[in-house]
Design a protein around this motif. Structure first.
Motif, PDB file in Angstrom:
ATOM      1  N   CYS A   2      -3.445   8.798   8.619  1.00  0.00           N
ATOM      2  CA  CYS A   2      -3.162   7.365   8.705  1.00  0.00           C
ATOM      3  C   CYS A   2      -3.946   6.643   7.615  1.00  0.00           C
ATOM      4  O   CYS A   2      -5.083   7.012   7.340  1.00  0.00           O
ATOM      5  N   CYS A   3      -3.349   5.621   6.998  1.00  0.00           N
ATOM      6  CA  CYS A   3      -4.097   4.862   5.989  1.00  0.00           C
ATOM      7  C   CYS A   3      -4.026   3.370   6.267  1.00  0.00           C
ATOM      8  O   CYS A   3      -4.203   2.551   5.380  1.00  0.00           O
ATOM      9  N   VAL A   4      -3.791   2.994   7.524  1.00  0.00           N
ATOM     10  CA  VAL A   4      -3.615   1.572   7.836  1.00  0.00           C
ATOM     11  C   VAL A   4      -4.913   0.790   7.605  1.00  0.00           C
ATOM     12  O   VAL A   4      -4.886  -0.361   7.220  1.00  0.00           O
ATOM     13  N   CYS A  59      -0.981   5.923  14.463  1.00  0.00           N
ATOM     14  CA  CYS A  59      -0.201   5.302  15.542  1.00  0.00           C
ATOM     15  C   CYS A  59       0.672   6.308  16.290  1.00  0.00           C
ATOM     16  O   CYS A  59       0.716   7.493  15.973  1.00  0.00           O
ATOM     17  N   CYS A  64       0.826   9.521   6.611  1.00  0.00           N
ATOM     18  CA  CYS A  64       0.872   8.394   5.671  1.00  0.00           C
ATOM     19  C   CYS A  64       0.025   8.599   4.421  1.00  0.00           C
ATOM     20  O   CYS A  64       0.368   8.079   3.361  1.00  0.00           O
ATOM     21  N   ASN A 119       2.952   8.630  14.323  1.00  0.00           N
ATOM     22  CA  ASN A 119       2.333   9.871  13.851  1.00  0.00           C
ATOM     23  C   ASN A 119       2.180  10.867  14.994  1.00  0.00           C
ATOM     24  O   ASN A 119       2.394  12.062  14.824  1.00  0.00           O
ATOM     25  N   GLN A 170       8.260   0.385  14.437  1.00  0.00           N
ATOM     26  CA  GLN A 170       7.254  -0.604  13.995  1.00  0.00           C
ATOM     27  C   GLN A 170       7.633  -1.984  14.492  1.00  0.00           C
ATOM     28  O   GLN A 170       6.780  -2.829  14.701  1.00  0.00           O
ATOM     29  N   ARG A 173       6.017   4.137   5.035  1.00  0.00           N
ATOM     30  CA  ARG A 173       7.083   4.526   5.976  1.00  0.00           C
ATOM     31  C   ARG A 173       8.446   4.005   5.534  1.00  0.00           C
ATOM     32  O   ARG A 173       9.453   4.257   6.206  1.00  0.00           O
TER      33      ARG A 173
HETATM   34 FE1  F3S Z   1       0.953   4.615  11.705  1.00  0.00          FE
HETATM   35 FE2  F3S Z   1      -1.241   4.667  10.285  1.00  0.00          FE
HETATM   36 FE3  F3S Z   1       0.988   5.379   9.192  1.00  0.00          FE
HETATM   37  S1  F3S Z   1      -0.705   3.170  11.772  1.00  0.00           S
HETATM   38  S2  F3S Z   1       2.576   4.238  10.248  1.00  0.00           S
HETATM   39  S3  F3S Z   1      -0.032   6.399  10.886  1.00  0.00           S
HETATM   40  S4  F3S Z   1      -0.583   4.208   8.216  1.00  0.00           S
END
Ligand code: F3S
Ligand code: SAH
Ligand code: SF4
Length: 468
Positions: A53-55, A17, A91, A20, A209, A178
């Motif tokens: 990122c791990c979303v 996101c 993340c 990041n 967020q 986060r």
């Molecule tokens: Fe963003 Fe992905 Fe971390 S959406 S807050 S970079 S898990």
């Protein structure tokens, strides 16, 4: 002054996101400040930093492939190093820490989301002893914003106002990587914005967020409307923010869309689902009716506001009727853009324990159907701008054609226009020109430049640099 980084090249690869992406700008700012040279090309970089990122699972698995594939790429000719230094932050760094160096032994540095500022020391350690250097903290001591920034565009800046998230939507990993929501003092936010305005920045995007709950931890109650007022008073030309949680969007903030000069008529308001049962299982804490009510109020305050959203398809237990409710909601709201995601199970989140028995083909079919609805709505929403003149903040040439400029309208639509005779796209980058729209497609408007700042070059204070 020579440092351990003088004459070294570095490349930062960013996933995820805007948070990041902004953290990556800080990393570039720090490393450039220490004398390292940025490069876009991973193979000629002496230092490679992955901001991860791990979303969703797809973002997560990609990292391993990318880091692994670097292992056999030699350092560039002339590099002072025998071996490239590879660092992982963001993340996944926060979530996996030391474990990453077991799976990827040639990794040199791992850092998390709370200690960006430690990266130079960690890299320096790895440069001097060739060992693993891992530092992941459990929480941030302070709001980490007094770091230099190298912005992508001289005319636009991201400005974080909160970090972390307290919402614990049942599917989401973000609160675990986060941490709890922390707001940044209003004076700091305003001071940074004033520096940007003085440096020629024209558009600021406030980041968090859930920006709507800004200030709850600092001042006892949300103060986001006050942030918007204070930012408007800095003289910034275009103000945006992301992301808004519908449960915290107040009437006071909604009213700003009609009344604040700088606040652009566009709002990203993630809905996730149009079904009350699914929203409850997601722990979103609003109903479909409440969301619809917000949309009505937003349109009362600002009739032409462009709305965008996020939708998750295939949440555990989502039935056909729930999915239909989502499609209907998308049609009723008439979004300009919808980011659609297939539910991805994240270990450690409450939803990971739910029974998830919808076959993948069914979820995929729903996803494809939703994408059609979204495209249809986006196409319709854009038609309203045909035969109007819009102010476009120019970003540069369109990807396909050097003779066409691309930029963003107040509603955040991509706008293409043929460049005036003798003007190049880079001459216009950072300027606001007027475009008469003659055609609207699903994802962009196109037309011709009819006025605005088509003459003197926009001069920013330095190449997108800012040293608070
Ligand atoms: Fe963003 Fe992905 Fe971390 S959406 S807050 S970079 S898990
Ligand atoms: N704080 C923001 C954005 C968080 S992540 C918000 O609340 O809206 C961005 C988007 O990723 C979310 O809005 C959601 O649609 C999607 N997302 C988050 N976790 C997911 C998961 N486990 N599977 C699929 N999509 C997910
Ligand atoms: Fe995740 Fe929900 Fe927080 Fe957004 S509000 S980051 S979706 S937990």
């Amino acid at each position: 002054m020579r440092t351990a980084f003088t004459d070294l090249t570095f490349c930062v690869r960013t996933f995820g996101c805007q948070m990041n992406k902004h953290d990556s700008e800080r990393i570039c700012g720090m490393l450039e400040g220490l004398g390292a040279l940025p490069t876009e090309d991973i193979e000629t970089a002496d230092i490679v930093v992955f901001m991860t990122c791990c979303v969703r699972e797809a973002a997560d698995t990609r990292l391993y492939g990318q880091v692994a594939s670097l292992k056999n790429v030699p350092v560039r000719p002339g590099s002072p190093l025998e071996k490239r230094i590879v660092a992982v932050g963001g993340c996944i760094g926060q979530r996996d820490g030391e474990k990453l160096t077991h799976a990827l032994p040639h990794l040199d540095v791992v850092f998390g989301t709370y200690n960006l500022g430690s990266l130079p020391q960690l890299l320096e350690g790895a440069l001097s002893d060739g060992k693993h250097h891992v530092e992941v903290l459990d929480a941030a001591a302070d709001f980490p914003t007094d770091l230099p920034t190298a912005r992508e565009h001289a005319w636009a800046a991201w400005l974080p106002i909160t970090i972390g998230c307290d919402n614990f939507c049942s599917y989401c990993i973000v609160p675990y990587v986060r941490g709890r929501e922390k707001s940044r003092p209003l004076e700091d936010i305003v001071a940074e914005a004033e520096r940007y305005v003085a440096a020629g920045v024209r558009e600021i995007t406030l980041l968090g967020q859930n920006v709507n709950s800004y200030g709850r931890d600092l001042y006892g109650s949300p103060r986001f409307a006050a942030v918007l007022d204070a930012l408007d008073a800095t003289g910034i030309e275009r103000l945006r923010f992301a992301t808004s949680h519908p449960k915290d969007l107040t009437d006071e903030v909604i009213a700003k869309f009609g009344s604040l000069r700088s606040l652009m008529p566009a709002l990203h308001l993630p809905v996730q689902s149009g079904s009350d049962a699914v929203l409850a299982a997601m722990n979103r804490r609003y109903t479909r009716a409440h969301y619809r009510d917000l949309v009505d109020k937003l349109r009362d305050a600002c009739p032409d506001i462009a709305l965008s959203t996020d939708v998750i398809v295939g949440f555990p237990g989502e039935g056909e009727a729930d999915f239909e409710d989502t499609c209907r909601l998308v049609e009723e709201v008439g979004y300009h853009q919808v980011f659609t995601f297939i539910y991805s199970k994240r270990e450690g989140t409450p939803a990971a324990t739910l029974v998830d028995d919808t076959p993948h083909e069914v979820v995929q079919r729903r996803f494809d159907r939703l994408v059609e609805v979204v495209q249809d709505q986006a196409f319709r929403a854009n038609q309203r701008d045909v035969d109007t003149t819009v102010d476009v903040l120019v970003e540069g040439a369109s990807k396909r054609d050097e003779a066409i400029m691309a930029g963003k309208s107040p509603k955040n639509q991509t706008v293409h226009a043929r460049l005036p005779e003798g003007v190049s796209a880079s001459d216009l980058a950072g300027r606001i020109v007027q475009v008469r729209v003659d055609e609207a497609r699903t994802w962009y408007l196109s037309g011709e430049v009819v006025g605005g700042e088509t003459a003197p070059a926009f001069v920013a204070d330095g190449p997108g640099e800012d040293r608070p």
